[in-house]
Design a protein around this motif. Structure first.
Motif, PDB file in Angstrom:
ATOM      1  N   ASP A  28       0.853  -1.181   0.000  1.00  0.00           N
ATOM      2  CA  ASP A  28       0.000   0.000   0.000  1.00  0.00           C
ATOM      3  C   ASP A  28       0.887   1.228   0.000  1.00  0.00           C
ATOM      4  O   ASP A  28       1.883   1.284   0.724  1.00  0.00           O
ATOM      5  CB  ASP A  28      -0.868  -0.028   1.268  1.00  0.00           C
ATOM      6  CG  ASP A  28      -1.345   1.346   1.692  1.00  0.00           C
ATOM      7  OD1 ASP A  28      -2.280   1.864   1.063  1.00  0.00           O
ATOM      8  OD2 ASP A  28      -0.776   1.910   2.645  1.00  0.00           O
ATOM      9  N   ASP A  29       0.570   2.185  -0.833  1.00  0.00           N
ATOM     10  CA  ASP A  29       1.182   3.501  -0.702  1.00  0.00           C
ATOM     11  C   ASP A  29       0.025   4.468  -0.520  1.00  0.00           C
ATOM     12  O   ASP A  29      -0.952   4.430  -1.280  1.00  0.00           O
ATOM     13  CB  ASP A  29       2.020   3.880  -1.925  1.00  0.00           C
ATOM     14  CG  ASP A  29       2.988   5.013  -1.580  1.00  0.00           C
ATOM     15  OD1 ASP A  29       3.784   4.843  -0.639  1.00  0.00           O
ATOM     16  OD2 ASP A  29       2.916   6.070  -2.219  1.00  0.00           O
ATOM     17  N   SER A  30       0.117   5.262   0.512  1.00  0.00           N
ATOM     18  CA  SER A  30      -1.026   6.090   0.869  1.00  0.00           C
ATOM     19  C   SER A  30      -0.569   7.393   1.472  1.00  0.00           C
ATOM     20  O   SER A  30       0.579   7.556   1.860  1.00  0.00           O
ATOM     21  CB  SER A  30      -1.934   5.339   1.849  1.00  0.00           C
ATOM     22  OG  SER A  30      -1.197   4.938   2.993  1.00  0.00           O
ATOM     23  N   GLY A  31      -1.517   8.318   1.543  1.00  0.00           N
ATOM     24  CA  GLY A  31      -1.219   9.599   2.153  1.00  0.00           C
ATOM     25  C   GLY A  31      -2.440  10.488   2.134  1.00  0.00           C
ATOM     26  O   GLY A  31      -3.519  10.102   1.666  1.00  0.00           O
ATOM     27  N   ILE A  32      -2.247  11.687   2.641  1.00  0.00           N
ATOM     28  CA  ILE A  32      -3.317  12.672   2.672  1.00  0.00           C
ATOM     29  C   ILE A  32      -3.048  13.714   1.586  1.00  0.00           C
ATOM     30  O   ILE A  32      -1.907  14.146   1.401  1.00  0.00           O
ATOM     31  CB  ILE A  32      -3.449  13.316   4.073  1.00  0.00           C
ATOM     32  CG1 ILE A  32      -4.725  14.161   4.174  1.00  0.00           C
ATOM     33  CG2 ILE A  32      -2.201  14.113   4.445  1.00  0.00           C
ATOM     34  CD1 ILE A  32      -5.071  14.586   5.593  1.00  0.00           C
ATOM     35  N   CYS A  33      -4.083  14.068   0.867  1.00  0.00           N
ATOM     36  CA  CYS A  33      -3.980  15.036  -0.220  1.00  0.00           C
ATOM     37  C   CYS A  33      -4.923  16.195   0.090  1.00  0.00           C
ATOM     38  O   CYS A  33      -6.137  15.997   0.170  1.00  0.00           O
ATOM     39  CB  CYS A  33      -4.373  14.389  -1.547  1.00  0.00           C
ATOM     40  SG  CYS A  33      -3.381  12.940  -1.975  1.00  0.00           S
ATOM     41  N   VAL A  34      -4.369  17.371   0.262  1.00  0.00           N
ATOM     42  CA  VAL A  34      -5.144  18.543   0.648  1.00  0.00           C
ATOM     43  C   VAL A  34      -5.379  19.416  -0.577  1.00  0.00           C
ATOM     44  O   VAL A  34      -4.426  19.823  -1.251  1.00  0.00           O
ATOM     45  CB  VAL A  34      -4.415  19.336   1.754  1.00  0.00           C
ATOM     46  CG1 VAL A  34      -5.224  20.558   2.175  1.00  0.00           C
ATOM     47  CG2 VAL A  34      -4.134  18.439   2.963  1.00  0.00           C
ATOM     48  N   GLY A  77      -2.812  21.861  -3.469  1.00  0.00           N
ATOM     49  CA  GLY A  77      -2.573  21.219  -4.764  1.00  0.00           C
ATOM     50  C   GLY A  77      -2.387  19.720  -4.686  1.00  0.00           C
ATOM     51  O   GLY A  77      -1.734  19.117  -5.534  1.00  0.00           O
ATOM     52  N   GLY A  78      -2.950  19.088  -3.658  1.00  0.00           N
ATOM     53  CA  GLY A  78      -2.819  17.644  -3.492  1.00  0.00           C
ATOM     54  C   GLY A  78      -1.680  17.215  -2.594  1.00  0.00           C
ATOM     55  O   GLY A  78      -1.480  16.028  -2.361  1.00  0.00           O
ATOM     56  N   SER A  79      -0.918  18.149  -2.077  1.00  0.00           N
ATOM     57  CA  SER A  79       0.148  17.820  -1.130  1.00  0.00           C
ATOM     58  C   SER A  79      -0.464  17.617   0.259  1.00  0.00           C
ATOM     59  O   SER A  79      -1.563  18.088   0.512  1.00  0.00           O
ATOM     60  CB  SER A  79       1.169  18.968  -1.070  1.00  0.00           C
ATOM     61  OG  SER A  79       1.847  19.074  -2.293  1.00  0.00           O
ATOM     62  N   GLN A 136      -8.405  14.447   1.097  1.00  0.00           N
ATOM     63  CA  GLN A 136      -8.734  13.036   0.896  1.00  0.00           C
ATOM     64  C   GLN A 136      -7.562  12.195   1.381  1.00  0.00           C
ATOM     65  O   GLN A 136      -6.409  12.552   1.149  1.00  0.00           O
ATOM     66  CB  GLN A 136      -8.959  12.702  -0.586  1.00  0.00           C
ATOM     67  CG  GLN A 136     -10.020  13.500  -1.291  1.00  0.00           C
ATOM     68  CD  GLN A 136      -9.536  14.848  -1.752  1.00  0.00           C
ATOM     69  OE1 GLN A 136      -8.420  14.980  -2.238  1.00  0.00           O
ATOM     70  NE2 GLN A 136     -10.348  15.870  -1.581  1.00  0.00           N
ATOM     71  N   PHE A 137      -7.902  11.105   2.043  1.00  0.00           N
ATOM     72  CA  PHE A 137      -6.915  10.058   2.242  1.00  0.00           C
ATOM     73  C   PHE A 137      -6.973   9.186   0.995  1.00  0.00           C
ATOM     74  O   PHE A 137      -8.060   8.798   0.546  1.00  0.00           O
ATOM     75  CB  PHE A 137      -7.241   9.197   3.463  1.00  0.00           C
ATOM     76  CG  PHE A 137      -6.588   9.624   4.741  1.00  0.00           C
ATOM     77  CD1 PHE A 137      -5.233   9.918   4.803  1.00  0.00           C
ATOM     78  CD2 PHE A 137      -7.326   9.701   5.920  1.00  0.00           C
ATOM     79  CE1 PHE A 137      -4.629  10.280   5.983  1.00  0.00           C
ATOM     80  CE2 PHE A 137      -6.733  10.056   7.104  1.00  0.00           C
ATOM     81  CZ  PHE A 137      -5.374  10.350   7.148  1.00  0.00           C
ATOM     82  N   VAL A 138      -5.823   8.866   0.426  1.00  0.00           N
ATOM     83  CA  VAL A 138      -5.748   8.031  -0.772  1.00  0.00           C
ATOM     84  C   VAL A 138      -4.882   6.821  -0.470  1.00  0.00           C
ATOM     85  O   VAL A 138      -3.822   6.945   0.162  1.00  0.00           O
ATOM     86  CB  VAL A 138      -5.146   8.821  -1.966  1.00  0.00           C
ATOM     87  CG1 VAL A 138      -4.988   7.919  -3.182  1.00  0.00           C
ATOM     88  CG2 VAL A 138      -6.011  10.030  -2.296  1.00  0.00           C
TER      89      VAL A 138
END
Length: 197
Positions: free
Chosen positions: A66-72, A76-78, A115-117
């Motif tokens: 899994d590679d995941s993170g939070i995108c704000v 700009g998605g960082s 979003q958490f992706v």
């Protein structure tokens, strides 16, 4: 059936074991103890594949990562693929969270969409590669709340909570989180891939 989860993060192992137990109790997820590859991809999918390839090659088993993170949105998605290293190379979860809150300090609540992706990659010993993704929409809280979870969970408020609740991911029970999180959504799409093993 045994598959290896390509991570050295015990939180992710525990989370995936809970998700797997709810959906595929016949599947045994084992941890990965091999060398950690350099994650130099520019997308969640590329980094997930890098990890899964390394684990499959090292163990000879089918491997998923899994590679995941939070995108704000307003950033700009960082932090995106840099979520684990947002405050530097030490993978300091508290520093990452505090830096993100500081960067959003002047942003009003209605404009803190995030979003958490999660992208899951499956690599089999014969070289077959597949990826799926899950997205958990919400927004960044004004301050941390809750002690259940890790990473950015204390500042992520998921959309669509019953009765208009405003709980962070870290305030949800394990069962609530595992049934709706980005990893749960990605894993739901991932289950059909496991049936091909």
């Amino acid at each position: 059936m045994r598959v290896v989860l390509a991570t050295h993060n015990p939180h992710k192992v525990a989370e995936f074991q809970q998700i797997v137990a709810m959906t595929r109790p016949d599947l045994e997820v084992v941890g990965y103890d091999g060398p950690e590859p350099v994650e130099d991809g520019v997308t969640f999918a590329e980094n997930a594949l890098i990890k899964a390839r390394a684990a499959a090659a090292h163990t000879g088993l089918a491997a998923f990562a899994d590679d995941s993170g939070i995108c704000v949105d307003v950033l700009g998605g960082s932090p995106g693929i840099f979520s684990a290293y947002w405050a530097g190379q030490k993978k300091d979860a508290t520093a990452n969270l505090e830096l993100l809150l500081d960067q959003l300090a002047d942003i009003a609540d209605p404009h803190r969409a995030a979003q958490f992706v999660s992208t899951i990659a499956l690599v089999t010993p014969d070289g077959t590669e597949q990826t799926v993704a899950g997205v958990w929409p919400g927004r960044v809280a004004l301050s941390p709340a809750g002690a259940n979870g890790f990473g950015y969970d204390p500042i992520f408020i998921p959309d669509g909570q019953p009765d208009g609740a405003e709980r962070t991911s870290a305030e949800l029970s394990n069962d609530e989180k595992q049934s709706q999180s980005h990893r749960a959504r990605a894993f739901e799409a991932f289950v059909p891939l496991l049936k091909t093993l």
